[in-house]
Design an enzyme around this catalytic site. Structure first.
Site, PDB file in Angstrom:
ATOM      1  N   ARG A 297      12.465 -14.350 -12.058  1.00  0.00           N
ATOM      2  CA  ARG A 297      12.551 -12.922 -12.364  1.00  0.00           C
ATOM      3  C   ARG A 297      12.646 -12.055 -11.113  1.00  0.00           C
ATOM      4  O   ARG A 297      13.056 -10.904 -11.178  1.00  0.00           O
ATOM      5  CB  ARG A 297      11.352 -12.488 -13.211  1.00  0.00           C
ATOM      6  CG  ARG A 297      10.025 -12.495 -12.488  1.00  0.00           C
ATOM      7  CD  ARG A 297       8.859 -12.369 -13.456  1.00  0.00           C
ATOM      8  NE  ARG A 297       8.088 -11.161 -13.227  1.00  0.00           N
ATOM      9  CZ  ARG A 297       6.926 -10.899 -13.825  1.00  0.00           C
ATOM     10  NH1 ARG A 297       6.421 -11.749 -14.702  1.00  0.00           N
ATOM     11  NH2 ARG A 297       6.277  -9.793 -13.581  1.00  0.00           N
TER      12      ARG A 297
ATOM     13  N   CYS B 136       4.803  -6.297 -24.030  1.00  0.00           N
ATOM     14  CA  CYS B 136       4.374  -5.440 -22.923  1.00  0.00           C
ATOM     15  C   CYS B 136       5.154  -5.683 -21.629  1.00  0.00           C
ATOM     16  O   CYS B 136       4.693  -5.325 -20.553  1.00  0.00           O
ATOM     17  CB  CYS B 136       2.875  -5.601 -22.680  1.00  0.00           C
ATOM     18  SG  CYS B 136       2.399  -7.267 -22.198  1.00  0.00           S
TER      19      CYS B 136
ATOM     20  N   ARG C 244      -3.307  -4.383 -16.091  1.00  0.00           N
ATOM     21  CA  ARG C 244      -3.213  -5.564 -15.220  1.00  0.00           C
ATOM     22  C   ARG C 244      -4.394  -5.536 -14.254  1.00  0.00           C
ATOM     23  O   ARG C 244      -4.343  -4.863 -13.227  1.00  0.00           O
ATOM     24  CB  ARG C 244      -1.906  -5.526 -14.425  1.00  0.00           C
ATOM     25  CG  ARG C 244      -0.649  -5.725 -15.254  1.00  0.00           C
ATOM     26  CD  ARG C 244       0.567  -5.713 -14.344  1.00  0.00           C
ATOM     27  NE  ARG C 244       1.767  -6.223 -14.964  1.00  0.00           N
ATOM     28  CZ  ARG C 244       2.746  -5.466 -15.457  1.00  0.00           C
ATOM     29  NH1 ARG C 244       2.651  -4.158 -15.414  1.00  0.00           N
ATOM     30  NH2 ARG C 244       3.816  -6.035 -15.982  1.00  0.00           N
TER      31      ARG C 244
ATOM     32  N   ASN D 151       8.616 -10.250 -19.328  1.00  0.00           N
ATOM     33  CA  ASN D 151       9.064 -10.511 -17.948  1.00  0.00           C
ATOM     34  C   ASN D 151       9.014 -12.007 -17.659  1.00  0.00           C
ATOM     35  O   ASN D 151       9.978 -12.597 -17.182  1.00  0.00           O
ATOM     36  CB  ASN D 151       8.162  -9.814 -16.924  1.00  0.00           C
ATOM     37  CG  ASN D 151       8.077  -8.325 -17.151  1.00  0.00           C
ATOM     38  OD1 ASN D 151       8.952  -7.748 -17.769  1.00  0.00           O
ATOM     39  ND2 ASN D 151       7.023  -7.707 -16.664  1.00  0.00           N
ATOM     40  N   ASP D 152       7.876 -12.605 -17.965  1.00  0.00           N
ATOM     41  CA  ASP D 152       7.749 -14.042 -17.720  1.00  0.00           C
ATOM     42  C   ASP D 152       8.484 -14.848 -18.783  1.00  0.00           C
ATOM     43  O   ASP D 152       9.148 -15.831 -18.478  1.00  0.00           O
ATOM     44  CB  ASP D 152       6.267 -14.451 -17.690  1.00  0.00           C
ATOM     45  CG  ASP D 152       5.673 -14.222 -16.307  1.00  0.00           C
ATOM     46  OD1 ASP D 152       6.349 -14.561 -15.325  1.00  0.00           O
ATOM     47  OD2 ASP D 152       4.546 -13.699 -16.206  1.00  0.00           O
TER      48      ASP D 152
ATOM     49  N   HIS E 216       0.821  -1.213   0.000  1.00  0.00           N
ATOM     50  CA  HIS E 216       0.000   0.000   0.000  1.00  0.00           C
ATOM     51  C   HIS E 216       0.849   1.255   0.000  1.00  0.00           C
ATOM     52  O   HIS E 216       0.558   2.230  -0.674  1.00  0.00           O
ATOM     53  CB  HIS E 216      -0.923  -0.006   1.226  1.00  0.00           C
ATOM     54  CG  HIS E 216      -2.059  -0.954   1.065  1.00  0.00           C
ATOM     55  ND1 HIS E 216      -2.839  -1.372   2.122  1.00  0.00           N
ATOM     56  CD2 HIS E 216      -2.545  -1.566  -0.025  1.00  0.00           C
ATOM     57  CE1 HIS E 216      -3.771  -2.187   1.667  1.00  0.00           C
ATOM     58  NE2 HIS E 216      -3.599  -2.332   0.380  1.00  0.00           N
TER      59      HIS E 216
HETATM   60  C1  PEP Z   1       5.108 -10.103 -18.404  1.00  0.00           C
HETATM   61  O1  PEP Z   1       5.193 -11.217 -17.912  1.00  0.00           O
HETATM   62  O2  PEP Z   1       5.978  -9.615 -19.150  1.00  0.00           O
HETATM   63  C2  PEP Z   1       3.942  -9.264 -18.142  1.00  0.00           C
HETATM   64  C3  PEP Z   1       3.765  -8.144 -18.810  1.00  0.00           C
HETATM   65  O3  PEP Z   1       3.079  -9.654 -17.181  1.00  0.00           O
HETATM   66  P1  PEP Z   1       3.387  -9.560 -15.604  1.00  0.00           P
HETATM   67  O4  PEP Z   1       4.646  -8.762 -15.447  1.00  0.00           O
HETATM   68  O5  PEP Z   1       2.204  -8.933 -14.996  1.00  0.00           O
HETATM   69  O6  PEP Z   1       3.553 -11.009 -15.260  1.00  0.00           O
HETATM   70 MG    MG Z   2       3.480 -12.158 -17.052  1.00  0.00          MG
END
Ligand code: PEP
Ligand code: MG
Length: 758
Positions: free
Chosen positions: A648, A685, A479, A637-638, A372
């Site tokens: 990550r 993204c 998100r 990211n994933d 928060h």
């Molecule tokens: C990602 O995995 O790159 C992504 C945009 O989703 P999040 O970071 O919310 O897992």
């Molecule tokens: Mg992701």
């Protein structure tokens, strides 16, 4: 030119063995170091090799050199942050430059005779995560050092660092600052909770509460005292809620409301009351419950629950303050004008207590991006660094400190050189912001005229409200789990619909892609337990839960359809691993649309349904997938964590693999080719799209649409407007067969040589 391959290097232990033998020899330290630099220079085919070592915690002294004038040794000294060497030490990162002298950080030292050397490769000498010096090679010609050479020198630096310590070249006394330990500059690593840079004087967040009476004389009176204090505390919270003016968005209100609910939490209050009835004074009872909460918190791994415990602890502190009439730090008027607030953890209401006009940054030992307090920091625009280990034992009240939330690091008691560097960085940041604001309405077009689509990522209404001023064309990733995470109970369809309708309103007609809930695993909701996962990132999360518990997905889709009424609805599903999952999710969406139509509700004017590509398996089902989807968005990211099987969120692995590496870039290139051939819109993204150099590489791999955190839009737009895309594409095609750890330095060199604004 001697070009080692990584393979040759890791296989060739000769130099490393020779280095070790040399350092063990009986000669003097200086003789040994001189031989070391000569050996490295010869092996790297460099005219110069120099070692700079850190002295007195702030000065880099030239300790040995092959190639620079001998009289400069032990005479040339650079402060941390001064010149390229000081810069390498400050940022603890390698630098490879074909034309070092034209670099803005270059500081010419006449005594060295280095004016004839054009190229420079320098790496930090690291030990226990601390910089103890810099190892540099230089060449007369404008040599472009390849990534193999950077790696080779890093390997040598690693061995050299060990040897410097074991051979006793630098004693502890030499590295320690002469004025004593408490003024030694220190650098702490953490994570970015809210981007930015802030500097000022440390103000520890504490209330100096001392409880003098533990046992109650009259338990009945204590219960009364407790109730009065609670009422007063609630009154002050209400006041805070009313007083805040954080823009029209709304989450901070939700957060404070949640907070108020915590304050009324029967379980928490009952435990305090019970302790009073057992004979403790009200304040002793609160403190006892605080201690219990803390020990429970230590056992909890779930980040969300930990944060909720932190909220409770914050409330407990406020209650104690109320009971004892203690003045809080925030109320003291002798606070510095430029202050950096430091604390183990901090509640959102605590942060709001401080005078925003003095608050330059916040640094915490704990904290998570979804906490928060981090959300409130974003609303207030205060840079925030979290998870700074040993912060409280290292910092003293009044210390000058720099919170570099851009890079998740904190400098304590920095020397003048570092302060000056960051003052410049801060000014440059402000200037950049102004320039970016000016370029807000500029069209994102490369020099050769290719139109690029720049979108922003969002998760809160606060983010959406920045859309009009961001320069982005829309929201490429919303998100939806974030608003779920800051609430106390699962929002029903009506609440969700109202929320998404607000998003539409604030986005004011700009396209918005909603991603369905990506919860489970490490993104836990407080009111819903999916059970324990041994491997949360690969666990029962996202679309897997959506399909196994379709009621939740169905409700969300119903709310999205309802909110979209008469407008375009763009939906994408996260963590899709096989085509069948996508078609099953799409079928649920179709059912919900039919349901809405049957109920006579207005349907969306247009519908686009896509999948996130973040599980590598999906890339091997492209022909079938591309027939099913309206668009694809890569979640880098994933995806990168799964490609390398590298968590990550693990700071130890943060620099181990690079997204700008042959496997990732080859993967991207083949993906863009397939999507283009099928005519399916493809974007990306993940966070990497926000970094100009990474974004450049993505464009070079064929991406034409990027979605990123808002802070990246301006810098990426500036970069692409200075980019000749066909030339970059051809250059990157030439790199397709390369191996090695990373292409980052090569791409950086390419950009710098061509004036691309990275
Ligand atoms: C990602 O995995 O790159 C992504 C945009 O989703 P999040 O970071 O919310 O897992
Ligand atoms: Mg992701």
């Amino acid at each position: 030119m001697n070009r080692h391959s990584v393979h040759e290097w890791s296989g060739s232990r000769r130099l490393l063995r020779e280095l070790r033998d040399l350092m063990k020899a009986e000669s003097t330290t200086q003789v040994r170091l001189d031989q070391v630099v000569a050996m490295i220079a010869s092996d790297m085919v460099a005219e110069v090799c120099s070692v700079y070592l850190m002295r007195a915690g702030e000065v880099l002294e030239l300790y040995a050199s092959k190639g620079l004038k001998p009289e400069a040794v032990h005479r040339t000294r650079l402060r941390l942050g001064e010149g390229l060497v000081g810069h390498i030490a400050l940022r603890a990162r390698p630098v490879a430059l074909a034309d070092a002298q034209s670099h803005p950080e270059f500081a010419y030292r006449p005594e060295t005779g280095e004016e004839i050397y054009h190229s420079l490769l320098g790496v930090p000498l690291l030990r226990d995560n601390r910089v103890q010096g810099v190892l540099v090679v230089q060449n007369v010609t404008a040599r472009s050092y390849g990534e193999e050479e950077v790696e080779a020198l890093e390997t040598v630096a690693m061995v050299l660092s060990e040897l410097i310590v074991s051979a006793g070249i630098l004693t502890e006394d030499e590295t320690r600052h002469s004025e004593g330990a408490s003024v030694v500059p220190a650098r702490l690593s953490g994570i970015t909770l809210n981007d930015g840079i802030g500097m000022g004087y440390a103000v520890p967040h504490h209330r100096g509460i001392v409880i003098s009476q533990v046992v109650a004389e009259d338990p009945g009176a204590e219960v009364l005292r407790l109730e009065t204090a609670l009422d007063e505390m609630l009154g002050r919270l209400e006041h805070l809620i009313e007083k805040q003016d954080l823009g029209g968005a709304g989450e901070h209100q939700d957060i404070l409301e949640t907070y108020r609910m915590f304050a009324k939490d029967r379980g928490w209050l009952a435990r305090i009351e019970e302790a009073v009835r057992d004979g403790l004074t009200a304040e002793a009872a609160v403190q006892k419950i605080q201690t219990d909460t803390r020990s429970r918190m230590a056992k909890v791994k779930d980040p969300y629950i930990r944060e909720r415990y932190a909220d409770l602890e914050d409330l407990g502190n406020r209650l104690l303050q109320q009971l004892l009439g203690a003045k809080g730090t925030a109320q003291e008027d002798d606070l510095p004008d430029d202050m950096v607030l430091v604390a183990r953890s901090l509640g959102p209401a605590d942060l709001l207590d401080y005078d925003r006009s003095r608050l330059r940054a916040v640094v915490l030992e704990e904290g998570a991006p979804t906490a928060h307090v981090a959300i409130v920091a974003r609303a207030l625009g205060v840079p925030m660094v979290g998870r700074c280990k040993d912060l409280l034992s290292e910092v003293r009240p009044g210390d000058f400190m720099i919170a570099d939330a851009e890079n998740g690091q904190v400098f304590l008691r920095p020397r003048q050189g570092v302060r000056a560097s960051f003052s410049e960085a801060l000014e440059a940041r402000e200037a950049r912001k102004a320039a970016q604001a000016a370029s807000r309405d500029q069209e994102p077009r490369t020099r050769d005229g290719t139109r690029i689509s720049l979108m922003m990522n969002a998760g809160l209404l606060i983010d959406v409200s920045q859309l009009p001023s961001s320069g982005a064309e829309g929201i490429g990733l919303f998100r939806t789990e974030v608003p779920f995470m800051v609430r106390e109970a699962f929002p029903d369809v009506a609440v969700q619909r109202g929320f998404y309708a607000r998003v539409y309103e604030i986005a004011a007609g700009l396209p918005t892609t909603f991603r369905t809930l990506d919860v489970g695993g490490d993104k836990a909701l407080p009111y819903w337990s999916g059970g324990e996962d041994d491997n949360p990132a690969m666990g029962w999360r996202a679309i897997r839960i959506g399909l196994d518990r379709p009621a939740m997905l169905r409700q969300q889709l119903r709310a999205l359809i309802g909110a979209a009424a008469g407008r375009e609805l763009r939906v994408m599903f996260p963590m899709v691993a096989e085509v069948a999952e996508f078609t099953a999710a799409r079928r649920i969406l179709a059912q919900e649309l039919a349901h809405g139509r049957a109920a006579g509700r207005e349907a969306p004017s247009d519908l686009k349904v896509g999948a996130m590509l973040e599980v590598p398996a999906l890339a091997w089902q492209l022909p079938a997938l591309l027939r099913e989807v309206d668009f694809l968005s890569v979640g880098s990211n994933d995806l990168v964590q799964f490609l390398f099987a590298s968590d990550r969120g693990n700071p130890r692995l943060a620099r181990r693999y690079d997204a700008l590496s042959p496997p990732v870039l080859n993967f991207f290139r083949s993906l863009t080719r397939s999507a283009d051939a099928a005519g399916v819109p493809l974007s990306i993204c993940g966070e990497m799209a926000a970094h100009p150099l990474d974004a450049m590489a993505l464009l070079g791999c064929g991406f034409r649409s990027l979605s990123m955190p808002m802070s990246g839009i301006g810098p990426v737009k500036t970069m692409l407007c200075s980019l000749d895309l066909p030339a970059l594409t051809a250059y990157m095609e030439g790199l397709e067969g390369s191996a090695g750890h990373s292409l980052r330095e090569r791409l950086r060199g390419y950009a710098l040589d061509r004036g691309i604004a990275i």
